[in-house]
Design a protein around this motif. Structure first.
Motif, PDB file in Angstrom:
ATOM      1  N   ALA A  73       0.832  -1.207   0.000  1.00 12.83           N
ATOM      2  CA  ALA A  73       0.000   0.000   0.000  1.00 12.83           C
ATOM      3  C   ALA A  73       0.867   1.258   0.000  1.00 12.83           C
ATOM      4  CB  ALA A  73      -0.920  -0.009   1.218  1.00 12.83           C
ATOM      5  N   ILE A  74       1.944   1.245   0.758  1.00 15.58           N
ATOM      6  CA  ILE A  74       2.846   2.407   0.797  1.00 15.58           C
ATOM      7  C   ILE A  74       3.519   2.616  -0.558  1.00 15.58           C
ATOM      8  CG2 ILE A  74       4.992   3.272   1.827  1.00 15.58           C
ATOM      9  CD1 ILE A  74       4.038   1.923   4.458  1.00 15.58           C
ATOM     10  N   LYS A  75       3.972   1.513  -1.184  1.00  8.94           N
ATOM     11  CA  LYS A  75       4.628   1.649  -2.494  1.00  8.94           C
ATOM     12  C   LYS A  75       3.661   2.150  -3.558  1.00  8.94           C
ATOM     13  CE  LYS A  75       8.577  -1.243  -2.083  1.00  8.94           C
ATOM     14  NZ  LYS A  75       9.745  -1.067  -2.894  1.00  8.94           N
ATOM     15  N   VAL A  76       2.444   1.632  -3.535  1.00  6.20           N
ATOM     16  CA  VAL A  76       1.447   2.065  -4.521  1.00  6.20           C
ATOM     17  C   VAL A  76       1.100   3.537  -4.297  1.00  6.20           C
ATOM     18  CG1 VAL A  76      -0.959   1.768  -5.248  1.00  6.20           C
ATOM     19  CG2 VAL A  76       0.515  -0.225  -4.960  1.00  6.20           C
ATOM     20  N   TRP A  80       1.597   6.490  -6.984  1.00  7.46           N
ATOM     21  CA  TRP A  80       0.430   7.263  -7.378  1.00  7.46           C
ATOM     22  C   TRP A  80       0.691   8.764  -7.183  1.00  7.46           C
ATOM     23  CZ3 TRP A  80      -3.841   9.106  -3.984  1.00  7.46           C
ATOM     24  CH2 TRP A  80      -4.929   9.570  -4.717  1.00  7.46           C
ATOM     25  N   ASN A  81       1.335   9.118  -6.061  1.00  4.65           N
ATOM     26  CA  ASN A  81       1.662  10.525  -5.815  1.00  4.65           C
ATOM     27  C   ASN A  81       2.725  11.047  -6.768  1.00  4.65           C
ATOM     28  OD1 ASN A  81      -0.112  11.210  -3.821  1.00  4.65           O
ATOM     29  ND2 ASN A  81       1.251  10.629  -2.149  1.00  4.65           N
ATOM     30  N   ASP A  82       3.621  10.167  -7.225  1.00  3.05           N
ATOM     31  CA  ASP A  82       4.652  10.579  -8.177  1.00  3.05           C
ATOM     32  C   ASP A  82       4.093  10.713  -9.591  1.00  3.05           C
ATOM     33  OD1 ASP A  82       6.509  10.649  -6.159  1.00  3.05           O
ATOM     34  OD2 ASP A  82       7.380   8.685  -6.617  1.00  3.05           O
ATOM     35  N   GLY A  83       2.863  10.260  -9.809  1.00  2.51           N
ATOM     36  CA  GLY A  83       2.221  10.395 -11.109  1.00  2.51           C
ATOM     37  C   GLY A  83       2.623   9.327 -12.109  1.00  2.51           C
ATOM     38  N   GLU A  84       3.106   8.195 -11.636  1.00  3.78           N
ATOM     39  CA  GLU A  84       3.490   7.117 -12.567  1.00  3.78           C
ATOM     40  C   GLU A  84       2.236   6.432 -13.097  1.00  3.78           C
ATOM     41  OE1 GLU A  84       6.582   4.565 -11.192  1.00  3.78           O
ATOM     42  OE2 GLU A  84       7.614   6.184 -10.147  1.00  3.78           O
ATOM     43  N   HIS A  85       2.366   5.890 -14.307  1.00  3.21           N
ATOM     44  CA  HIS A  85       1.209   5.332 -15.002  1.00  3.21           C
ATOM     45  C   HIS A  85       0.943   3.863 -14.691  1.00  3.21           C
ATOM     46  CE1 HIS A  85       0.705   8.987 -17.290  1.00  3.21           C
ATOM     47  NE2 HIS A  85       1.992   8.974 -17.601  1.00  3.21           N
ATOM     48  N   ASP A  86       1.926   3.153 -14.178  1.00  2.00           N
ATOM     49  CA  ASP A  86       1.734   1.721 -13.948  1.00  2.00           C
ATOM     50  C   ASP A  86       1.290   1.417 -12.509  1.00  2.00           C
ATOM     51  OD1 ASP A  86       4.117   2.373 -12.754  1.00  2.00           O
ATOM     52  OD2 ASP A  86       5.126   0.508 -13.308  1.00  2.00           O
ATOM     53  N   THR A  87       0.545   2.326 -11.901  1.00  2.00           N
ATOM     54  CA  THR A  87       0.106   2.161 -10.512  1.00  2.00           C
ATOM     55  C   THR A  87      -0.834   0.964 -10.375  1.00  2.00           C
ATOM     56  OG1 THR A  87       0.182   4.558 -10.361  1.00  2.00           O
ATOM     57  CG2 THR A  87      -0.816   3.394  -8.533  1.00  2.00           C
ATOM     58  N   GLY A  88      -1.690   0.759 -11.334  1.00  2.00           N
ATOM     59  CA  GLY A  88      -2.633  -0.361 -11.284  1.00  2.00           C
ATOM     60  C   GLY A  88      -1.932  -1.704 -11.311  1.00  2.00           C
ATOM     61  N   LYS A  89      -0.907  -1.804 -12.144  1.00  2.89           N
ATOM     62  CA  LYS A  89      -0.161  -3.060 -12.238  1.00  2.89           C
ATOM     63  C   LYS A  89       0.558  -3.366 -10.928  1.00  2.89           C
ATOM     64  CE  LYS A  89       3.674  -3.423 -14.606  1.00  2.89           C
ATOM     65  NZ  LYS A  89       4.662  -3.468 -15.699  1.00  2.89           N
ATOM     66  N   VAL A  90       1.171  -2.359 -10.338  1.00  3.67           N
ATOM     67  CA  VAL A  90       1.885  -2.541  -9.074  1.00  3.67           C
ATOM     68  C   VAL A  90       0.901  -2.871  -7.950  1.00  3.67           C
ATOM     69  CG1 VAL A  90       3.316  -1.364  -7.361  1.00  3.67           C
ATOM     70  CG2 VAL A  90       3.798  -1.077  -9.771  1.00  3.67           C
ATOM     71  N   ALA A  91      -0.234  -2.191  -7.945  1.00  2.00           N
ATOM     72  CA  ALA A  91      -1.243  -2.444  -6.908  1.00  2.00           C
ATOM     73  C   ALA A  91      -1.773  -3.868  -7.000  1.00  2.00           C
ATOM     74  CB  ALA A  91      -2.385  -1.448  -7.030  1.00  2.00           C
ATOM     75  N   SER A  92      -2.035  -4.326  -8.224  1.00  4.91           N
ATOM     76  CA  SER A  92      -2.570  -5.685  -8.370  1.00  4.91           C
ATOM     77  C   SER A  92      -1.541  -6.744  -7.985  1.00  4.91           C
ATOM     78  CB  SER A  92      -3.071  -5.909  -9.796  1.00  4.91           C
ATOM     79  OG  SER A  92      -2.002  -5.835 -10.716  1.00  4.91           O
ATOM     80  N   SER A  93      -0.267  -6.496  -8.272  1.00  4.92           N
ATOM     81  CA  SER A  93       0.746  -7.490  -7.905  1.00  4.92           C
ATOM     82  C   SER A  93       0.936  -7.566  -6.389  1.00  4.92           C
ATOM     83  CB  SER A  93       2.070  -7.192  -8.602  1.00  4.92           C
ATOM     84  OG  SER A  93       2.612  -5.975  -8.147  1.00  4.92           O
ATOM     85  N   PHE A  95      -1.296  -6.622  -4.060  1.00  2.24           N
ATOM     86  CA  PHE A  95      -2.547  -7.135  -3.502  1.00  2.24           C
ATOM     87  C   PHE A  95      -2.664  -8.640  -3.755  1.00  2.24           C
ATOM     88  CE2 PHE A  95      -7.184  -7.870  -3.768  1.00  2.24           C
ATOM     89  CZ  PHE A  95      -7.519  -7.526  -2.468  1.00  2.24           C
ATOM     90  N   GLY A  96      -2.253  -9.076  -4.935  1.00  5.22           N
ATOM     91  CA  GLY A  96      -2.295 -10.505  -5.258  1.00  5.22           C
ATOM     92  C   GLY A  96      -1.383 -11.331  -4.361  1.00  5.22           C
ATOM     93  N   SER A  97      -0.189 -10.817  -4.073  1.00 11.60           N
ATOM     94  CA  SER A  97       0.711 -11.572  -3.199  1.00 11.60           C
ATOM     95  C   SER A  97       0.171 -11.642  -1.777  1.00 11.60           C
ATOM     96  CB  SER A  97       2.104 -10.959  -3.222  1.00 11.60           C
ATOM     97  OG  SER A  97       2.082  -9.647  -2.728  1.00 11.60           O
ATOM     98  N   CYS A  98      -0.461 -10.584  -1.332  1.00 16.21           N
ATOM     99  CA  CYS A  98      -1.065 -10.575   0.002  1.00 16.21           C
ATOM    100  C   CYS A  98      -2.220 -11.581   0.071  1.00 16.21           C
ATOM    101  CB  CYS A  98      -1.568  -9.172   0.321  1.00 16.21           C
ATOM    102  SG  CYS A  98      -2.340  -9.020   1.921  1.00 16.21           S
ATOM    103  N   ILE A  99      -3.070 -11.571  -0.920  1.00 14.51           N
ATOM    104  CA  ILE A  99      -4.190 -12.525  -0.979  1.00 14.51           C
ATOM    105  C   ILE A  99      -3.670 -13.954  -1.076  1.00 14.51           C
ATOM    106  CG2 ILE A  99      -6.145 -13.278  -2.412  1.00 14.51           C
ATOM    107  CD1 ILE A  99      -6.720 -10.822  -0.747  1.00 14.51           C
ATOM    108  N   PHE A 100      -2.609 -14.170  -1.836  1.00 15.11           N
ATOM    109  CA  PHE A 100      -2.034 -15.506  -1.967  1.00 15.11           C
ATOM    110  C   PHE A 100      -1.596 -16.049  -0.612  1.00 15.11           C
ATOM    111  CE2 PHE A 100       1.776 -18.151  -2.481  1.00 15.11           C
ATOM    112  CZ  PHE A 100       1.238 -19.197  -3.202  1.00 15.11           C
TER     113      PHE A 100
END
Length: 114
Positions: A73-76, A80-93, A95-100
């Protein structure tokens, strides 16, 4: 002089023979005692010990999952605050590892019936 050497060699052979005989006797006694014990008792004891650690292990996996979720959550948020475009990909990875981790702990707990 020659007889002293022969006596010394004979004495060494006798000591070596006694030592080897004692070692072989000890090995035979150990094997006999080991085969006389019930193997089921050892397996049941190992099973009991593993089951006693299982709840602690699954709780540890839940805790690791929570830490991974917080770090993710902190990295995402930072991306997101830095304005990078791949925030969704990082968030899903993340979140997916946490759910796993949580799913694996839950499935193992229910699978082994502990």
């Amino acid at each position: 002089m020659k007889t002293n050497i022969l006596k010394s060699i004979s004495l060494r052979r006798t000591k070596l023979f006694k030592a080897v005989t004692a070692l072989i006797s000890l090995i035979i006694l150990t094997i006999r005692d080991a085969s006389a014990q019930d193997g089921n008792a050892g397996i049941n004891e190992a099973t009991t010990q593993v089951k006693s650690y299982f709840d602690t292990g699954t709780n540890l996996m839940y805790a690791i999952g929570a830490i991974v979720g917080l770090v993710g959550a902190i990295k995402v948020f930072k991306k997101w605050n830095d304005g990078e475009h791949d925030t969704g990909k990082v968030a899903s990875s993340w979140f997916g590892s946490c759910i796993f981790l949580v799913v694996v702990a839950t499935v193992l707990k229910s699978f082994f019936g502990v």
